[in-house]
Scaffold this active site. Structure first.
Site, mmCIF file in Angstrom:
data_model
loop_
_atom_site.group_PDB
_atom_site.id
_atom_site.type_symbol
_atom_site.label_atom_id
_atom_site.label_comp_id
_atom_site.label_asym_id
_atom_site.label_seq_id
_atom_site.Cartn_x
_atom_site.Cartn_y
_atom_site.Cartn_z
ATOM 1 N N TRP A 147 -3.767 29.950 75.585
ATOM 2 C CA TRP A 147 -3.241 31.103 74.726
ATOM 3 C C TRP A 147 -4.713 31.727 73.807
ATOM 4 O O TRP A 147 -4.818 32.761 73.815
ATOM 5 C CB TRP A 147 -2.292 30.759 73.861
ATOM 6 C CG TRP A 147 -1.546 31.866 72.975
ATOM 7 C CD1 TRP A 147 -1.637 33.280 73.102
ATOM 8 C CD2 TRP A 147 -0.856 31.370 71.916
ATOM 9 N NE1 TRP A 147 -0.950 33.697 72.374
ATOM 10 C CE2 TRP A 147 -0.251 32.776 71.436
ATOM 11 C CE3 TRP A 147 -0.231 30.455 71.346
ATOM 12 C CZ2 TRP A 147 0.618 32.940 70.352
ATOM 13 C CZ3 TRP A 147 0.477 30.673 70.026
ATOM 14 C CH2 TRP A 147 1.121 31.770 69.716
ATOM 15 N N HIS A 152 -13.395 21.159 75.738
ATOM 16 C CA HIS A 152 -12.368 19.923 75.505
ATOM 17 C C HIS A 152 -13.014 18.450 75.118
ATOM 18 O O HIS A 152 -12.391 17.819 74.672
ATOM 19 C CB HIS A 152 -11.626 19.730 76.881
ATOM 20 C CG HIS A 152 -10.385 20.400 77.030
ATOM 21 N ND1 HIS A 152 -9.758 21.034 76.237
ATOM 22 C CD2 HIS A 152 -9.940 20.595 78.286
ATOM 23 C CE1 HIS A 152 -8.685 21.633 76.938
ATOM 24 N NE2 HIS A 152 -8.852 21.488 78.315
ATOM 25 N N GLY A 157 6.180 27.006 76.035
ATOM 26 C CA GLY A 157 5.526 27.814 74.845
ATOM 27 C C GLY A 157 6.255 27.712 73.436
ATOM 28 O O GLY A 157 6.097 28.677 73.034
ATOM 29 N N TYR A 185 -1.247 25.637 66.604
ATOM 30 C CA TYR A 185 -0.239 26.476 67.472
ATOM 31 C C TYR A 185 1.165 26.501 67.073
ATOM 32 O O TYR A 185 1.300 27.871 67.142
ATOM 33 C CB TYR A 185 0.049 25.152 68.818
ATOM 34 C CG TYR A 185 0.908 25.800 70.021
ATOM 35 C CD1 TYR A 185 0.112 26.714 70.951
ATOM 36 C CD2 TYR A 185 2.052 25.618 69.906
ATOM 37 C CE1 TYR A 185 0.983 27.031 71.960
ATOM 38 C CE2 TYR A 185 2.897 26.036 71.101
ATOM 39 C CZ TYR A 185 2.241 26.797 71.809
ATOM 40 O OH TYR A 185 3.096 27.322 73.089
ATOM 41 N N ARG A 218 4.409 27.529 80.527
ATOM 42 C CA ARG A 218 5.608 26.765 80.744
ATOM 43 C C ARG A 218 6.477 27.498 79.817
ATOM 44 O O ARG A 218 6.885 28.535 79.892
ATOM 45 C CB ARG A 218 5.574 25.473 80.554
ATOM 46 C CG ARG A 218 6.600 24.369 81.203
ATOM 47 C CD ARG A 218 6.536 22.905 80.867
ATOM 48 N NE ARG A 218 6.228 22.638 79.608
ATOM 49 C CZ ARG A 218 7.160 22.023 78.949
ATOM 50 N NH1 ARG A 218 8.299 22.050 79.338
ATOM 51 N NH2 ARG A 218 7.139 21.744 77.396
HETATM 52 P P1 A3P Z 1 4.415 23.822 77.180
HETATM 53 O O1 A3P Z 1 3.972 23.029 78.341
HETATM 54 O O2 A3P Z 1 4.878 23.130 75.761
HETATM 55 O O3 A3P Z 1 5.104 24.940 77.508
HETATM 56 P P2 A3P Z 1 -3.161 24.556 77.187
HETATM 57 O O4 A3P Z 1 -3.331 26.005 77.566
HETATM 58 O O5 A3P Z 1 -4.181 24.057 76.273
HETATM 59 O O6 A3P Z 1 -3.235 23.955 78.701
HETATM 60 O O7 A3P Z 1 -1.665 24.454 76.829
HETATM 61 C C1 A3P Z 1 -0.580 24.734 77.601
HETATM 62 C C2 A3P Z 1 0.614 24.896 76.458
HETATM 63 O O8 A3P Z 1 0.549 26.215 75.848
HETATM 64 C C3 A3P Z 1 1.769 25.096 77.510
HETATM 65 O O9 A3P Z 1 2.935 24.492 76.506
HETATM 66 C C4 A3P Z 1 2.080 26.468 77.706
HETATM 67 O O10 A3P Z 1 3.412 26.992 78.098
HETATM 68 C C5 A3P Z 1 1.461 27.082 76.400
HETATM 69 N N1 A3P Z 1 1.063 28.350 76.687
HETATM 70 C C6 A3P Z 1 0.333 29.018 77.588
HETATM 71 N N2 A3P Z 1 0.108 30.506 77.356
HETATM 72 C C7 A3P Z 1 0.947 30.425 75.902
HETATM 73 C C8 A3P Z 1 0.647 31.834 75.254
HETATM 74 N N3 A3P Z 1 0.280 33.003 75.846
HETATM 75 N N4 A3P Z 1 1.704 31.808 74.132
HETATM 76 C C9 A3P Z 1 2.094 30.643 74.072
HETATM 77 N N5 A3P Z 1 2.012 29.330 74.437
HETATM 78 C C10 A3P Z 1 1.280 29.397 75.656
#
Ligand code: A3P
Length: 327
Positions: free
Chosen positions: A72, A131, A295, A228, A293
């Site tokens: 995001w 990371h 979010g 977040y 997933r």
């Molecule tokens: P969840 O698994 O709790 O849904 P990263 O990008 O650091 O790998 O983190 C992934 C998490 O951010 C996941 O959380 C995912 O669903 C969520 N995510 C990805 N894109 C997003 C967006 N555009 N807005 C909000 N949350 C997002």
């Protein structure tokens, strides 16, 4: 250990194979270095990152512990920084054609796969990501003029649950590719034990977050600390904050024409998840769709017992005591 980071960023080439290895976090191989468990693949790029990478004053580096909203933040920062060349309302915006991870690259991975050539070829201003913990970033990034850094953190319980789903999905895909051999059992409880021991990608989580938090307090003009949960609550407000920090605040005209809202909508979970490019394809071994997933904040309560939550909360609270940072 055959190499270490030093003040002048001279890194002897690593003998990564001599570092402690962890294979209980399938399908990722982790190596311990500098107090952290790092992806072996990413670690391979760290010495070159230290010795070769040439930051530009206009660079912005997005830092995160995995599963805390990296995808995001990559989308939001890229869309905000490049809005003049790529209007966020446009139908041919790069985020409609490419996954955010194929647009904003991990520094250490780029040096692992190609000595950073792709990064050197990017026009300014660059948006990059990592990371790595703060303590393992090259001094060229963290000292002097260095780069602006934006860090995103998230409730560690949600980061853990998110990583559990992500890891399982990725491991299943790897198994299918390898011919479906039965895996050794890897349970939610086992994953939780490892997380509590700090054994996960870039773990321990609390040490990762603390490094960036402390630096954001010391040098707020250079390190922006985002949450977040706050971004979910007020996405537009955080996009404005991000833009100001990156040195490209929104003009009155842009505000009036709805640019901020266009960025928020373009980068929303629903929008990104439904783009064709993110429904198929992969970023290395990681399926594009696995980055999107639920979010939401607080999904941990659907998967963790109250005792597990309390245990992790206590570990994190103890580690962060006195820092001013709480979850
Ligand atoms: P969840 O698994 O709790 O849904 P990263 O990008 O650091 O790998 O983190 C992934 C998490 O951010 C996941 O959380 C995912 O669903 C969520 N995510 C990805 N894109 C997003 C967006 N555009 N807005 C909000 N949350 C997002």
């Amino acid at each position: 250990v055959a190499w270490s980071s030093s003040t002048d960023d001279a890194c002897a080439i690593a003998d990564i194979t001599s570092l402690p290895l962890e294979t209980r976090f399938p399908p990722f191989r982790l190596r311990q270095y500098g107090g952290f468990w790092l992806l072996e693949k990413f670690l391979e790029g760290v010495p070159a990152l230290h010795s070769v990478f040439e930051p530009r004053p206009s660079d912005v580096v997005l830092g995160s512990f995995p599963k805390c909203g990296t995808t995001w933040l990559k989308a939001l920062a890229f869309a905000t920084r490049n809005r003049a060349d790529h209007p966020p309302g446009g139908l041919d915006h790069p985020l409609r054609r490419r996954n955010p991870h194929d647009i904003v690259h991990y520094l250490e991975l780029q040096f692992a796969v190609s000595m950073g050539h792709a990064l050197a070829a990017l026009p300014s201003p660059r948006v990059l990501a990592t990371h790595l913990p703060y303590s393992l970033l090259p001094r060229r990034i963290t000292a002097g003029q260095g780069c602006r850094i934006v860090y995103i953190c998230r409730d560690p319980k949600d980061a853990f649950v998110s990583s559990w789903f992500f890891t399982n999905k990725t491991a299943a895909a790897e198994r299918a590719r390898a011919g479906g051999e039965e895996p050794p059992p890897y349970t939610f409880e086992e994953a939780f034990e490892l997380f509590c021991d700090g054994i996960c990608v870039s773990g321990p989580q609390w040490r990762h977050v603390l490094g960036y938090w402390e630096e954001s307090r010391r040098r707020p003009e250079k390190v922006l600390f985002l949450r977040y949960e706050e971004m979910l609550r007020d996405t537009a407000g955080n996009v404005r904050k991000l833009a100001e920090f990156m040195g490209c605040g929104f003009s009155g005209e842009e505000e009036a024409s709805g640019v901020v809202q266009d960025i928020v909508e373009l980068c929303s979970l629903k929008s990104l998840k439904n783009m064709d490019v993110n429904k198929s394809g992969s970023h290395g071994p990681l399926a594009h769709e696995s980055f999107f997933r639920k979010g939401v904040a607080g999904d941990w309560s659907n998967h963790m017992t109250p005792a597990m939550a309390e245990r992790l909360d206590t570990i994190v609270e103890d580690a962060l005591r006195g820092s001013g940072l709480t979850f």
